[in-house]
Write a protein that holds these residues in place. Sequence first.
Motif, PDB file in Angstrom:
ATOM      1  N   LEU A 163      -6.049  -4.937   6.636  1.00 47.73           N
ATOM      2  CA  LEU A 163      -5.360  -4.362   6.983  1.00 47.73           C
ATOM      3  C   LEU A 163      -3.566  -5.008   6.868  1.00 47.73           C
ATOM      4  O   LEU A 163      -3.530  -5.869   7.522  1.00 47.73           O
ATOM      5  N   TRP A 178      -0.058  -3.846   7.256  1.00 51.63           N
ATOM      6  CA  TRP A 178       1.290  -3.584   7.913  1.00 51.63           C
ATOM      7  C   TRP A 178       2.460  -4.136   8.361  1.00 51.63           C
ATOM      8  O   TRP A 178       2.863  -5.548   7.673  1.00 51.63           O
ATOM      9  N   ARG A 228      -6.817  -0.607  13.411  1.00 53.40           N
ATOM     10  CA  ARG A 228      -5.583   0.085  12.864  1.00 53.40           C
ATOM     11  C   ARG A 228      -4.956   0.772  13.973  1.00 53.40           C
ATOM     12  O   ARG A 228      -4.807   0.939  14.522  1.00 53.40           O
TER      13      ARG A 228
END
Length: 460
Positions: A23, A25, A46
């Motif tokens: 993930l 970000w 998430r």
Amino acid sequence: METLDVVIWTIRQRKGRAKPYELRWKVGIEPKSKSFLTRALADHFRADLLKAAKKGEPFDTLTGLPTSMTKTEKVTLSWYDFCRKYVHMRWQGAAAKTRESIVDSLTVATFALLADEASGLPKKEIRAAMQWALIPRQEGGPPPLHLEDAVRLLSKGTLDVSDLADPIVARNVCEELTLTRDGKRAAADTTARRRRGLNTALEYAIDLGELTENPLKRVKQKKVARDNTVDRRCVVNPIQARELLVSLSYVGSWHRGRGRRLVAFFATLYFAGLRPAEAIGLRKTDCHLPQEGWGLLTLEVTRPSSGKQWTDNGTVHDQRGLKQREEHEARPVPIPPGLVRVLRAHLDEFGTAADGRLFRNERGGILGASTYSRAWEEARRFALTPQQVVSSLAGRPYDLRHAALSTWLNAGVDVAVVAERAGNSVEVLLKRYAKCLDGRDSQINRRIEAALENQIQIDR
């Protein structure tokens, strides 16, 4: 520094990685990423980030986490660091064999917990590197040059302990426990020993808060029936035992007395039922050897053989109390007149070592397993028939102890008495040692024949 400028991207899969689901970000201008073993774990993380962002929580630019998660996020412990921490905790006070077993269990589990570059290391290098890293007395010093790269990769290339909560990871670990060094199926006892060692380590991980439950309890394995009984084919009868002891006198040159100095050692295994490690530690002060009648051995010390790296004194033989007894607890073992005479003759001819031990090598040191095993194999060739030499009959010196306990039990000695003299539980004796001696089948068959003949005569 905190900010509300957060962008959370979708999960991507990177094949060939130890943790394939990543993930990504961004917090402000700082890109962040975290990898997971399964998509479900990545989705859960998430979702937590999205929930915090929708609530308007500020994100920390250093950790990349919202305020609510920063307070609860725990720095996870890698498997490598956990192993070092656990072994350091267990080392003090553990027997050398126990230390060796602990390191073996953790090392084998490591094969299934590798990540990144460490996953490409050969198992042989991993074994050597883990052994170096886990022995506490080596802490503080650099690893040997040939292990430097392996130790460096392992120190940063293992999964986290918390990853064992994943059933797939736990099952992979359990599979490794069942394999030998060459990839074949290990003996059932080896697998069970490794699993016991790992189970205790994971209970410690729960105490540290790295796991909420022991993952081994959820991994069901096919149960393999383990036969711990003594193979009756290895047990000698009294005649064979005496011939083997006599044959030892012919092993090696006469003037050096290599075989003669071992006659009494092997005699204690057979006539007193001692374990080899107990006989090695036997001292003159432990022996009551009267001129006539039965004598007495009072056992208190055992000298099991292990690698130098596992003992506190850096020697091959550890010095411990008796097996399955409290420290300094003694075990009296009455010995028959024949053994008394053998031990007295041994002391007259060879004396004792500097520390009072009865049995030593030709240089006066502790009697090693390789020394007495070679002599035993030569004696077997002298005393046994060619067919018996290639068989398992008395194949190991330890088989003399098996023969001793089987003889006592077959003679009708009370099981509790045999257990006390042997240093075993009654349960172990009944399960392992109540075996017929070699050559007893013919006696039993004759009894059956006699009973059948009597029955035929009655019917007539």
